[in-house]
Design a protein around this motif. Structure first.
Motif, PDB file in Angstrom:
ATOM      1  N   VAL A  15       0.826  -1.217   0.000  1.00 57.66           N
ATOM      2  CA  VAL A  15       0.000   0.000   0.000  1.00 57.66           C
ATOM      3  C   VAL A  15       0.860   1.267   0.000  1.00 57.66           C
ATOM      4  N   ILE A  16       1.999   1.222   0.699  1.00 53.66           N
ATOM      5  CA  ILE A  16       2.820   2.436   0.801  1.00 53.66           C
ATOM      6  C   ILE A  16       3.511   2.728  -0.533  1.00 53.66           C
ATOM      7  N   GLY A  17       4.163   1.713  -1.109  1.00 53.71           N
ATOM      8  CA  GLY A  17       4.849   1.934  -2.379  1.00 53.71           C
ATOM      9  C   GLY A  17       3.877   2.353  -3.476  1.00 53.71           C
ATOM     10  N   LEU A  34       9.469  -1.479  -8.140  1.00 53.01           N
ATOM     11  CA  LEU A  34      10.108  -2.797  -8.224  1.00 53.01           C
ATOM     12  C   LEU A  34       9.574  -3.653  -7.080  1.00 53.01           C
ATOM     13  N   GLU A  35       8.922  -4.741  -7.429  1.00 60.32           N
ATOM     14  CA  GLU A  35       8.301  -5.606  -6.422  1.00 60.32           C
ATOM     15  C   GLU A  35       8.804  -7.033  -6.638  1.00 60.32           C
ATOM     16  N   ARG A  36       9.387  -7.612  -5.593  1.00 66.98           N
ATOM     17  CA  ARG A  36       9.969  -8.963  -5.781  1.00 66.98           C
ATOM     18  C   ARG A  36       8.910 -10.051  -5.922  1.00 66.98           C
ATOM     19  N   GLY A  37       7.747  -9.809  -5.356  1.00 68.86           N
ATOM     20  CA  GLY A  37       6.652 -10.779  -5.493  1.00 68.86           C
ATOM     21  C   GLY A  37       5.605 -10.219  -6.435  1.00 68.86           C
ATOM     22  N   ALA A  43       1.821  -7.641   3.457  1.00 64.90           N
ATOM     23  CA  ALA A  43       0.938  -7.204   4.559  1.00 64.90           C
ATOM     24  C   ALA A  43      -0.308  -6.494   4.040  1.00 64.90           C
ATOM     25  N   SER A  44      -0.163  -5.807   2.913  1.00 67.74           N
ATOM     26  CA  SER A  44      -1.280  -5.014   2.399  1.00 67.74           C
ATOM     27  C   SER A  44      -2.408  -5.878   1.835  1.00 67.74           C
ATOM     28  N   PHE A  45      -2.168  -7.167   1.703  1.00 63.20           N
ATOM     29  CA  PHE A  45      -3.185  -8.053   1.124  1.00 63.20           C
ATOM     30  C   PHE A  45      -4.319  -8.345   2.112  1.00 63.20           C
ATOM     31  N   GLY A  46      -3.932  -8.788   3.312  1.00 61.30           N
ATOM     32  CA  GLY A  46      -4.946  -9.391   4.186  1.00 61.30           C
ATOM     33  C   GLY A  46      -5.213  -8.635   5.461  1.00 61.30           C
ATOM     34  N   ASN A  47      -4.864  -7.344   5.488  1.00 66.41           N
ATOM     35  CA  ASN A  47      -5.107  -6.624   6.749  1.00 66.41           C
ATOM     36  C   ASN A  47      -6.601  -6.417   6.976  1.00 66.41           C
ATOM     37  N   ALA A  48      -6.913  -5.807   8.126  1.00 65.93           N
ATOM     38  CA  ALA A  48      -8.321  -5.742   8.523  1.00 65.93           C
ATOM     39  C   ALA A  48      -9.128  -4.717   7.732  1.00 65.93           C
ATOM     40  N   GLY A  49      -8.450  -3.930   6.896  1.00 71.34           N
ATOM     41  CA  GLY A  49      -9.190  -3.002   6.038  1.00 71.34           C
ATOM     42  C   GLY A  49      -9.768  -1.795   6.751  1.00 71.34           C
ATOM     43  N   SER A  50      -9.302  -1.551   7.978  1.00 71.65           N
ATOM     44  CA  SER A  50      -9.832  -0.428   8.746  1.00 71.65           C
ATOM     45  C   SER A  50      -9.021   0.830   8.507  1.00 71.65           C
ATOM     46  N   ILE A  51      -9.725   1.914   8.255  1.00 72.92           N
ATOM     47  CA  ILE A  51      -9.063   3.215   8.103  1.00 72.92           C
ATOM     48  C   ILE A  51      -9.359   3.964   9.394  1.00 72.92           C
ATOM     49  N   ASP A 223      13.552  -8.338  -7.705  1.00 70.64           N
ATOM     50  CA  ASP A 223      14.101  -8.348  -6.341  1.00 70.64           C
ATOM     51  C   ASP A 223      15.305  -7.410  -6.252  1.00 70.64           C
ATOM     52  N   VAL A 224      15.215  -6.374  -5.442  1.00 70.04           N
ATOM     53  CA  VAL A 224      16.336  -5.439  -5.281  1.00 70.04           C
ATOM     54  C   VAL A 224      17.290  -5.994  -4.222  1.00 70.04           C
ATOM     55  N   LEU A 225      18.556  -6.175  -4.616  1.00 72.72           N
ATOM     56  CA  LEU A 225      19.533  -6.731  -3.665  1.00 72.72           C
ATOM     57  C   LEU A 225      20.266  -5.639  -2.910  1.00 72.72           C
ATOM     58  N   HIS A 383       4.847   1.553   9.318  1.00 71.71           N
ATOM     59  CA  HIS A 383       3.496   2.037   9.641  1.00 71.71           C
ATOM     60  C   HIS A 383       2.735   1.104  10.584  1.00 71.71           C
ATOM     61  N   ALA A 384       3.363   0.000  10.966  1.00 70.41           N
ATOM     62  CA  ALA A 384       2.778  -0.918  11.962  1.00 70.41           C
ATOM     63  C   ALA A 384       1.322  -1.257  11.631  1.00 70.41           C
ATOM     64  N   MET A 385       0.392  -0.966  12.584  1.00 73.90           N
ATOM     65  CA  MET A 385      -1.019  -1.327  12.345  1.00 73.90           C
ATOM     66  C   MET A 385      -1.794  -0.215  11.638  1.00 73.90           C
ATOM     67  N   MET A 386      -1.061   0.731  11.023  1.00 78.24           N
ATOM     68  CA  MET A 386      -1.752   1.865  10.410  1.00 78.24           C
ATOM     69  C   MET A 386      -1.326   2.102   8.955  1.00 78.24           C
ATOM     70  N   GLY A 387      -0.768   1.077   8.312  1.00 75.89           N
ATOM     71  CA  GLY A 387      -0.241   1.278   6.963  1.00 75.89           C
ATOM     72  C   GLY A 387      -1.310   1.598   5.934  1.00 75.89           C
ATOM     73  N   LEU A 388      -2.438   0.900   6.030  1.00 75.53           N
ATOM     74  CA  LEU A 388      -3.527   1.197   5.098  1.00 75.53           C
ATOM     75  C   LEU A 388      -4.059   2.606   5.394  1.00 75.53           C
ATOM     76  N   THR A 389      -4.310   2.859   6.673  1.00 75.18           N
ATOM     77  CA  THR A 389      -4.845   4.162   7.091  1.00 75.18           C
ATOM     78  C   THR A 389      -3.983   5.315   6.590  1.00 75.18           C
ATOM     79  N   MET A 390      -2.683   5.173   6.765  1.00 75.04           N
ATOM     80  CA  MET A 390      -1.782   6.288   6.468  1.00 75.04           C
ATOM     81  C   MET A 390      -1.234   6.248   5.036  1.00 75.04           C
TER      82      MET A 390
HETATM   83  C1  LIG Z   1      -3.426  -8.880  10.641  1.00 76.08           C
HETATM   84  C2  LIG Z   1      -3.171  -7.452  10.232  1.00 76.08           C
HETATM   85  C3  LIG Z   1      -4.203  -6.516  10.294  1.00 76.08           C
HETATM   86  C4  LIG Z   1      -3.967  -5.194   9.947  1.00 76.08           C
HETATM   87  N1  LIG Z   1      -5.025  -4.321   9.935  1.00 76.08           N
HETATM   88  C5  LIG Z   1      -4.826  -3.037   9.523  1.00 76.08           C
HETATM   89  C6  LIG Z   1      -5.922  -2.144   9.437  1.00 76.08           C
HETATM   90  O1  LIG Z   1      -7.069  -2.504   9.682  1.00 76.08           O
HETATM   91  N2  LIG Z   1      -5.682  -0.871   9.065  1.00 76.08           N
HETATM   92  C7  LIG Z   1      -4.421  -0.422   8.750  1.00 76.08           C
HETATM   93  O2  LIG Z   1      -4.258   0.763   8.462  1.00 76.08           O
HETATM   94  N3  LIG Z   1      -3.352  -1.268   8.782  1.00 76.08           N
HETATM   95  C8  LIG Z   1      -3.538  -2.559   9.156  1.00 76.08           C
HETATM   96  N4  LIG Z   1      -2.476  -3.432   9.205  1.00 76.08           N
HETATM   97  C9  LIG Z   1      -1.141  -2.939   8.874  1.00 76.08           C
HETATM   98  C10 LIG Z   1      -0.926  -2.823   7.372  1.00 76.08           C
HETATM   99  O3  LIG Z   1      -1.308  -4.017   6.736  1.00 76.08           O
HETATM  100  C11 LIG Z   1       0.554  -2.532   7.111  1.00 76.08           C
HETATM  101  O4  LIG Z   1       0.991  -1.433   7.882  1.00 76.08           O
HETATM  102  C12 LIG Z   1       0.771  -2.197   5.637  1.00 76.08           C
HETATM  103  O5  LIG Z   1       0.220  -3.181   4.809  1.00 76.08           O
HETATM  104  C13 LIG Z   1       2.256  -2.033   5.341  1.00 76.08           C
HETATM  105  O6  LIG Z   1       2.337  -1.730   3.977  1.00 76.08           O
HETATM  106  P1  LIG Z   1       3.744  -1.702   3.255  1.00 76.08           P
HETATM  107  O7  LIG Z   1       3.499  -1.269   1.864  1.00 76.08           O
HETATM  108  O8  LIG Z   1       4.703  -0.910   4.089  1.00 76.08           O
HETATM  109  O9  LIG Z   1       4.275  -3.207   3.334  1.00 76.08           O
HETATM  110  P2  LIG Z   1       3.840  -4.519   2.535  1.00 76.08           P
HETATM  111  O10 LIG Z   1       2.406  -4.524   2.190  1.00 76.08           O
HETATM  112  O11 LIG Z   1       4.373  -5.659   3.310  1.00 76.08           O
HETATM  113  O12 LIG Z   1       4.623  -4.356   1.167  1.00 76.08           O
HETATM  114  C14 LIG Z   1       6.041  -4.325   1.110  1.00 76.08           C
HETATM  115  C15 LIG Z   1       6.424  -4.905  -0.238  1.00 76.08           C
HETATM  116  O13 LIG Z   1       7.810  -4.658  -0.478  1.00 76.08           O
HETATM  117  C16 LIG Z   1       8.312  -5.752  -1.184  1.00 76.08           C
HETATM  118  N5  LIG Z   1       9.773  -5.756  -1.018  1.00 76.08           N
HETATM  119  C17 LIG Z   1      10.446  -5.724   0.152  1.00 76.08           C
HETATM  120  N6  LIG Z   1      11.783  -5.736  -0.074  1.00 76.08           N
HETATM  121  C18 LIG Z   1      11.944  -5.787  -1.418  1.00 76.08           C
HETATM  122  C19 LIG Z   1      13.101  -5.838  -2.255  1.00 76.08           C
HETATM  123  N7  LIG Z   1      14.323  -5.856  -1.743  1.00 76.08           N
HETATM  124  N8  LIG Z   1      12.918  -5.872  -3.597  1.00 76.08           N
HETATM  125  C20 LIG Z   1      11.660  -5.843  -4.134  1.00 76.08           C
HETATM  126  N9  LIG Z   1      10.551  -5.815  -3.379  1.00 76.08           N
HETATM  127  C21 LIG Z   1      10.681  -5.782  -2.039  1.00 76.08           C
HETATM  128  C22 LIG Z   1       7.634  -6.952  -0.552  1.00 76.08           C
HETATM  129  O14 LIG Z   1       7.666  -8.068  -1.403  1.00 76.08           O
HETATM  130  C23 LIG Z   1       6.234  -6.408  -0.298  1.00 76.08           C
HETATM  131  O15 LIG Z   1       5.351  -6.734  -1.352  1.00 76.08           O
HETATM  132  C24 LIG Z   1      -2.666  -4.771   9.541  1.00 76.08           C
HETATM  133  C25 LIG Z   1      -1.651  -5.709   9.444  1.00 76.08           C
HETATM  134  C26 LIG Z   1      -1.879  -7.053   9.770  1.00 76.08           C
HETATM  135  C27 LIG Z   1      -0.777  -8.043   9.640  1.00 76.08           C
END
Ligand SMILES: Cc1cc2nc3c(=O)[nH]c(=O)nc-3n(C[C@H](O)[C@H](O)[C@H](O)COP(=O)(O)OP(=O)(O)OC[C@H]3O[C@@H](n4cnc5c(N)ncnc54)[C@H](O)[C@@H]3O)c2cc1C
Length: 419
Positions: A15-17, A34-37, A43-51, A223-225, A383-390
């Motif tokens: 969600v952040i990128g 650039l996304e390795r997967g 984490a952004s796939f299955g979170n609780a979806g709460s803003i 995948d960025v090394l 962003h811990a538990m607030m990544g979607l929100t923020m």
């Molecule tokens: C159970 C659960 C419930 C949650 N509920 C909420 C909620 O209700 N509301 C909310 O706001 N937040 C919630 N969160 C938190 C939220 O999901 C995360 O804060 C957010 O998804 C983080 O986003 P991100 O983009 O930083 O990381 P990610 O979604 O993990 O994405 C990071 C991406 O970077 C890629 N990557 C990493 N290193 C490399 C590399 N070297 N080369 C290429 N690609 C790379 C990874 O493959 C990954 O796809 C919850 C989290 C969990 C686990």
């Protein structure tokens, strides 16, 4: 050269990128993610979806004692793997030192404008981009089985009201009138009207498509090394397979997986992965309602969010390193907790299970902005538990950092090099 002419590489398609890519591309910048997967599959796939724009950080007075007590409790939402880990020890040390009243005030003063901006941007995005992702603006209920739990949440509600939010205290009966799925054991709770909810995977996927329409490129399986620097500045990124991509601007949005890339630059970034799980469920029999509105089960810290035809139950905070191992008892704890608060949760049919890693910094605040040691390198994670929100606000201010060097919000508290 105009700032939009240079190419910006974003590492990470969560969600952040993706939000960074959207706001950069919308302003005309050349962006490649650039996304390795796959996009939005971590984490952004299955979170609780709460803003939840009024969500305080987990660092609070009394938290350490509460955490220590809960570690001994089999129903605790918290789990810390019992193995020696100096990085985790350092994290816990900084965490314990920042569980103070003063830090909570400072953290809320920094987080509230970010949360409010993000909430406004969600409205704007749904208005202008017509995103199709089950966006609901009906707030959420935080509900409690115990009077001490409810009392603590009332104090927290009073605290967040001082930052411009409008939580409403409700007794058990009033809560059940609004949300009939709550059982008689619920003594009271708080309604958070500024909150909203969304189907998180669909939100990020739709945002990626909109970013693409503004010219952003997405490379998956990339995948960025290492991030390469020279003369003190960012020069490019080195890929698995040997390819080197030249660029003067890199945004690291790698979520819980960000540490190795920073370590290679000599930066000891105290980020820990906090694993959480979800169970998506449907009612046991047609015509039964599991839940109408998003709720947080206060004592158990389980988020329950009605989505498109199912309810997502998500929770637990497991510090066991960067891995995706399923601990089945943790999933059972989520269901057991739900059964204590909700009338029909015990019989619900499980449709899917998942775990993901929250990127957590020990002071409870994200890292957003330039890394002063390496001009051209920007960080957006933690962003811990607030990544979607923020997400939207982070994307917007990162675009401002990259293109204007002057963000519209004060990012002082989020400096990536503050540790
Ligand atoms: C159970 C659960 C419930 C949650 N509920 C909420 C909620 O209700 N509301 C909310 O706001 N937040 C919630 N969160 C938190 C939220 O999901 C995360 O804060 C957010 O998804 C983080 O986003 P991100 O983009 O930083 O990381 P990610 O979604 O993990 O994405 C990071 C991406 O970077 C890629 N990557 C990493 N290193 C490399 C590399 N070297 N080369 C290429 N690609 C790379 C990874 O493959 C990954 O796809 C919850 C989290 C969990 C686990």
């Amino acid at each position: 050269m105009r700032s939009t002419d240079r190419q910006t590489i974003i590492i990470g398609g969560g969600v952040i990128g993706v939000c960074c890519a959207y706001y950069l591309a919308k302003r005309g910048a050349r962006v490649t993610v650039l996304e390795r997967g796959e996009i939005a599959k971590a984490a952004s796939f299955g979170n609780a979806g709460s803003i939840t724009p009024d969500h305080p950080p987990i660092n609070k007075p009394g938290r350490v004692r509460q955490a220590l007590k809960s570690l001994l409790h089999p129903r605790s939402p918290l789990y810390v793997a019992p193995k020696p880990d100096p990085a985790l020890a350092r994290w816990l040390w900084i965490f314990s030192r920042t569980c103070t009243e003063q830090h909570l005030e400072q953290a809320m003063a920094a987080l509230a404008p970010l949360g409010r901006t993000s909430r406004r941007l969600f409205d704007e995005l749904f208005e202008t981009e017509k995103l199709n992702c089950h966006f609901r603006r009906d707030g959420y209920y935080e509900v409690f089985l115990t009077k001490p739990g409810w009392e603590a949440s009332r104090q927290e509600a009073a605290m967040v009201s001082r930052f411009g939010f409008h939580p409403e205290v409700l007794a058990g009966g009033a809560l059940r009138e609004r949300e009939p799925a709550l059982n008689d054991r619920v003594v009271g709770g708080i309604f958070h009207p500024e909150a909203a909810s969304v189907s998180p995977y669909r939100f990020v996927s739709e945002m990626a498509r909109r970013a693409e329409s503004y010219g952003a490129k997405f490379l998956t399986g990339a995948d960025v090394l290492a991030i390469r620097t020279g003369g003190g500045e960012v020069r490019g990124v080195e890929m698995r397979g040997g390819q080197f991509i030249e660029t003067g601007a890199v945004v690291l949005a790698g979520g819980a997986y960000s540490v190795p890339l920073l370590r290679k630059l000599g930066i000891d970034f105290p980020l820990q992965a906090a694993k959480g799980y979800h169970r998506d469920c449907t009612p046991a029999s047609p015509g039964t309602e599991l839940l109408r509105y998003p709720c947080v089960l206060g004592e158990s810290m389980v988020f329950c969010t009605p989505m498109d035809g199912f309810v997502r139950f998500a929770g637990t905070l497991e510090f066991s390193g960067v891995n995706h191992d399923f601990r089945r008892p943790r999933l059972e704890q989520i269901t057991n907790a739900c059964a204590r608060y909700l009338k029909t949760a015990a019989e619900a049919v499980i449709r899917s299970e998942w775990c993901g890693l929250r990127p957590c910094l020990p002071d409870g605040l994200p890292a957003i902005g330039a890394l002063s040691r390496f001009p051209g390198l920007f960080v957006a994670t933690g962003h811990a538990m607030m990544g979607l929100t923020m997400g939207p606000a982070t994307g917007k201010v990162v675009a401002e950092c990259v293109l204007d060097a002057s963000p519209s919000l004060d990012l002082g508290a989020f400096r990536p090099d503050r540790f």
